[in-house]
Design a protein around this motif. Structure first.
Motif, mmCIF file in Angstrom:
data_model
loop_
_atom_site.group_PDB
_atom_site.id
_atom_site.type_symbol
_atom_site.label_atom_id
_atom_site.label_comp_id
_atom_site.label_asym_id
_atom_site.label_seq_id
_atom_site.Cartn_x
_atom_site.Cartn_y
_atom_site.Cartn_z
ATOM 1 N N ALA A 138 -52.608 -49.645 101.344
ATOM 2 C CA ALA A 138 -52.784 -49.147 99.973
ATOM 3 C C ALA A 138 -51.663 -49.757 99.137
ATOM 4 N N CYS A 180 -40.715 -45.657 97.062
ATOM 5 C CA CYS A 180 -39.896 -46.178 98.163
ATOM 6 C C CYS A 180 -40.455 -47.524 98.612
ATOM 7 N N LEU A 381 -31.466 -60.881 104.350
ATOM 8 C CA LEU A 381 -32.209 -59.845 105.076
ATOM 9 C C LEU A 381 -31.972 -58.448 104.515
ATOM 10 N N HIS A 382 -30.925 -58.278 103.723
ATOM 11 C CA HIS A 382 -30.483 -56.923 103.378
ATOM 12 C C HIS A 382 -30.496 -56.666 101.872
ATOM 13 N N ALA A 415 -33.509 -48.626 99.620
ATOM 14 C CA ALA A 415 -32.273 -49.416 99.531
ATOM 15 C C ALA A 415 -31.999 -49.912 98.109
ATOM 16 N N ASN A 425 -25.132 -53.467 108.240
ATOM 17 C CA ASN A 425 -26.580 -53.616 108.047
ATOM 18 C C ASN A 425 -27.161 -52.416 107.300
ATOM 19 N N THR A 426 -28.287 -52.651 106.639
ATOM 20 C CA THR A 426 -28.730 -51.685 105.626
ATOM 21 C C THR A 426 -29.801 -50.690 106.089
ATOM 22 N N ASN A 427 -30.269 -50.821 107.322
ATOM 23 C CA ASN A 427 -31.336 -49.930 107.775
ATOM 24 C C ASN A 427 -30.857 -48.470 107.859
ATOM 25 N N ALA A 428 -29.753 -48.247 108.581
ATOM 26 C CA ALA A 428 -29.244 -46.876 108.722
ATOM 27 C C ALA A 428 -28.819 -46.298 107.363
HETATM 28 C C1 FAD Z 1 -36.274 -59.867 108.786
HETATM 29 C C2 FAD Z 1 -35.384 -58.667 108.554
HETATM 30 C C3 FAD Z 1 -34.551 -58.238 109.570
HETATM 31 C C4 FAD Z 1 -33.720 -57.140 109.375
HETATM 32 N N1 FAD Z 1 -32.906 -56.716 110.394
HETATM 33 C C5 FAD Z 1 -32.135 -55.634 110.218
HETATM 34 C C6 FAD Z 1 -31.298 -55.161 111.272
HETATM 35 O O1 FAD Z 1 -31.252 -55.726 112.360
HETATM 36 N N2 FAD Z 1 -30.537 -54.058 111.048
HETATM 37 C C7 FAD Z 1 -30.545 -53.417 109.840
HETATM 38 O O2 FAD Z 1 -29.816 -52.429 109.686
HETATM 39 N N3 FAD Z 1 -31.313 -53.848 108.827
HETATM 40 C C8 FAD Z 1 -32.116 -54.928 108.986
HETATM 41 N N4 FAD Z 1 -32.903 -55.368 107.955
HETATM 42 C C9 FAD Z 1 -32.841 -54.637 106.673
HETATM 43 C C10 FAD Z 1 -33.668 -53.351 106.701
HETATM 44 O O3 FAD Z 1 -34.922 -53.602 107.287
HETATM 45 C C11 FAD Z 1 -33.843 -52.858 105.253
HETATM 46 O O4 FAD Z 1 -32.575 -52.661 104.667
HETATM 47 C C12 FAD Z 1 -34.606 -51.544 105.193
HETATM 48 O O5 FAD Z 1 -35.872 -51.665 105.795
HETATM 49 C C13 FAD Z 1 -34.769 -51.148 103.742
HETATM 50 O O6 FAD Z 1 -35.609 -50.029 103.679
HETATM 51 P P1 FAD Z 1 -36.445 -49.718 102.380
HETATM 52 O O7 FAD Z 1 -37.134 -48.441 102.642
HETATM 53 O O8 FAD Z 1 -35.573 -49.840 101.199
HETATM 54 O O9 FAD Z 1 -37.502 -50.901 102.238
HETATM 55 P P2 FAD Z 1 -38.626 -51.381 103.238
HETATM 56 O O10 FAD Z 1 -38.264 -51.103 104.648
HETATM 57 O O11 FAD Z 1 -38.938 -52.783 102.832
HETATM 58 O O12 FAD Z 1 -39.852 -50.429 102.888
HETATM 59 C C14 FAD Z 1 -40.604 -50.588 101.724
HETATM 60 C C15 FAD Z 1 -42.055 -50.338 102.071
HETATM 61 O O13 FAD Z 1 -42.816 -50.285 100.872
HETATM 62 C C16 FAD Z 1 -44.001 -51.014 101.045
HETATM 63 N N5 FAD Z 1 -44.429 -51.483 99.720
HETATM 64 C C17 FAD Z 1 -43.830 -52.396 98.928
HETATM 65 N N6 FAD Z 1 -44.521 -52.533 97.777
HETATM 66 C C18 FAD Z 1 -45.556 -51.682 97.853
HETATM 67 C C19 FAD Z 1 -46.629 -51.379 96.967
HETATM 68 N N7 FAD Z 1 -46.763 -51.966 95.772
HETATM 69 N N8 FAD Z 1 -47.536 -50.457 97.371
HETATM 70 C C20 FAD Z 1 -47.417 -49.835 98.572
HETATM 71 N N9 FAD Z 1 -46.418 -50.089 99.445
HETATM 72 C C21 FAD Z 1 -45.506 -51.003 99.081
HETATM 73 C C22 FAD Z 1 -43.625 -52.142 101.985
HETATM 74 O O14 FAD Z 1 -44.777 -52.630 102.639
HETATM 75 C C23 FAD Z 1 -42.664 -51.446 102.927
HETATM 76 O O15 FAD Z 1 -43.341 -50.844 103.998
HETATM 77 C C24 FAD Z 1 -33.737 -56.466 108.128
HETATM 78 C C25 FAD Z 1 -34.587 -56.905 107.099
HETATM 79 C C26 FAD Z 1 -35.405 -57.991 107.304
HETATM 80 C C27 FAD Z 1 -36.323 -58.433 106.179
#
Ligand code: FAD
Length: 449
Positions: A138, A180, A381-382, A415, A425-428
């Motif tokens: 979606a 998000c 990546l971050h 993020a 790293n930005t995941n946690a």
């Molecule tokens: C290749 C890669 C490797 C990484 N490795 C690491 C790691 O080893 N350790 C670490 O700590 N961090 C890592 N990161 C960073 C980490 O994944 C991110 O910081 C984290 O996922 C950010 O979370 P978020 O919720 O902000 O965004 P996201 O995780 O990107 O979530 C956003 C979600 O919104 C959805 N979305 C976007 N636009 C729309 C829309 N218009 N409609 C509906 N849904 C939408 C996307 O599909 C996605 O599922 C990595 C990132 C990448 C790209």
């Protein structure tokens, strides 16, 4: 997680931002973490949680021999050992193993099971928490506003594309819209909904509802990889998880850092070292292999964890399926470039004795050669920061409770709200922000209803 200082900087933006200081963030980091370390000591317990949903585990299988060699090289260089980058200090090096996984895998699935099986009676008045409806495939197009109250910018739902048609979804009474979409797409959705820089919106024929610096403050940890060839058969398998991080203080003049730098309490570089094996079919690695013939080897990637350069993004068009234009501006500030050069030099001498054969670059590069190499090979990546949490007068887009200025019923939780990039790293940190946001949402609901 990175260093405490960054979160204290978040909190220093005003008295109400105290909920984001290190102590409060640590509470949230611990609440989300499910650390599986056996017999943790008291110091470890101070920094880690054991009952959350975000799985964190120590190495189960040890590291490759080739990486042990790298650890020895780091030791010889005088870099301190650190078995917990998420503990008291970040400098040093360590090794980890296991499979990486996303928050969807390690958190969301378990969280959904939890609310279905054990709805929390404390929040009965919020309605049926079990009614969580996750729609895959979606694509959100924009926010639906209450057109009866045009001046107030009240969010009442979202418009999205699914199964070939545009649909609408409305919030429950007393509910709110929580964006998000991540650091690239949350700002895009806001801009498509009329929240953003006036000029960029108007040039894309979007009516401006609230002028805010959405998309500015694009932060990231630029990373640049160098690849070394190992002796044949040194690596038997590709391991997605096995890597070694060496966190150190870079030299801003491009020189190789000295021993004292490695003990600096504000390390600003993380070096990832991953093995790769001839049989591994990753498209990026395939590229290297095509160019340099087949080989087993080691890839080393320094990341600038506290970069000075700041980028931005803006709409390319008002088509929600077209990605925004992204300007990372990596190395715009010379100190970033020289810190990357010094880190790559460190990688090179660190593994020189182990490998000797460089694939992506020669041994005798001067700083000009390094600059060309770095500016053509950097990846990111971050990404974060594009919906900045800060006072409106300080280029903020959301307030300390993550509500978008000049709107009602609209929050951003991902993020993109980081005002400054965490030095890890930005995941946690994203999970930490989400945990805190869940408390803020409930608090605000209870206060106003
Ligand atoms: C290749 C890669 C490797 C990484 N490795 C690491 C790691 O080893 N350790 C670490 O700590 N961090 C890592 N990161 C960073 C980490 O994944 C991110 O910081 C984290 O996922 C950010 O979370 P978020 O919720 O902000 O965004 P996201 O995780 O990107 O979530 C956003 C979600 O919104 C959805 N979305 C976007 N636009 C729309 C829309 N218009 N409609 C509906 N849904 C939408 C996307 O599909 C996605 O599922 C990595 C990132 C990448 C790209």
């Amino acid at each position: 997680r990175g260093q405490a200082k960054v979160y204290n900087d978040w909190a220093a933006q005003g008295s109400e931002y105290k909920i984001w200081d290190w102590d409060n963030c640590l509470e949230a980091f611990k609440a989300v973490e499910k650390n599986s370390r056996k017999e943790p000591n008291e110091k470890f317990k101070k920094f880690h949680g054991f009952n959350g949903l975000l799985h964190v585990e120590d190495s189960q299988n040890g590291v490759y021999e080739i990486e042990s060699g790298l650890i020895d090289a780091a030791k010889n260089f005088g870099i301190p050992y650190n078995d917990d980058f998420n503990g008291e200090r970040q400098n040093g090096f360590t090794a980890k193993d296991g499979r990486r996984c996303s928050l969807a895998e390690s958190y969301l699935k378990d969280a959904l099971k939890k609310v279905e099986l054990h709805p929390d009676p404390k929040y009965d008045s919020l309605g049926k928490v079990v009614a969580v409806d996750v729609k895959s495939f979606a694509h959100v197009i924009n926010i639906i506003w209450d057109e009866k109250n045009k001046k107030e910018n009240i969010a009442i739902g979202v418009r999205y594309f699914c199964n070939g048609t545009v649909r609408e979804s409305f919030i429950a009474p007393k509910g709110e819209v929580i964006l998000c979409g991540g650091a690239i797409n949350s700002p895009q959705i806001l801009m498509l909904s009329g929240i953003g820089p006036k000029e960029n919106l108007e040039s894309n024929n979007i009516k401006v509802r609230k002028e805010l610096p959405v998309g500015r403050n694009l932060l990231d940890h630029p990373g640049c990889a160098i690849v070394a060839k190992s002796t044949p058969n040194a690596i038997h398998d590709w391991s997605n998880g096995c890597e070694i991080g060496i966190i150190h203080k870079a030299n801003v003049e491009g020189k190789i850092p000295c021993k004292d730098d490695f003990f600096n309490e504000s390390p600003d570089i993380q070096i990832i070292a991953a093995t790769y094996h001839d049989g591994f079919l990753d498209p990026a690695i395939e590229l290297y292999k095509k160019k340099y013939n087949k080989f087993d080897g080691l890839i080393m990637v320094p990341l600038l964890n506290i970069p000075s350069s700041v980028g931005y993004l803006e709409l390319n068009s008002n088509n929600p399926f077209e990605q925004p234009k992204i300007y990372f501006n990596f190395y715009e500030r010379p100190d970033d470039l020289y810190r990357m050069i010094s880190s790559l030099k460190l990688c090179q001498i660190g593994i020189n004795d182990e490998f000797g054969q460089w694939c992506t670059n020669g041994k005798d590069m001067n700083d000009e050669d390094w600059e060309k190499f770095i500016t053509s090979k950097t990846s990111s990546l971050h990404s974060c920061g594009t919906v900045k949490m800060a006072p409106e007068s300080q280029e903020g887009v959301v307030n300390h409770r993550l509500q978008v200025y000049g709107t009602k019923n609209l929050r951003v939780v991902d993020a993109s709200i980081f005002p400054y990039i965490p030095s890890g790293n930005t995941n946690a940190p994203t999970a930490m922000v989400a945990w805190r946001a869940s408390r803020l949402i409930v608090e605000d609901y209870m206060r106003t209803h």
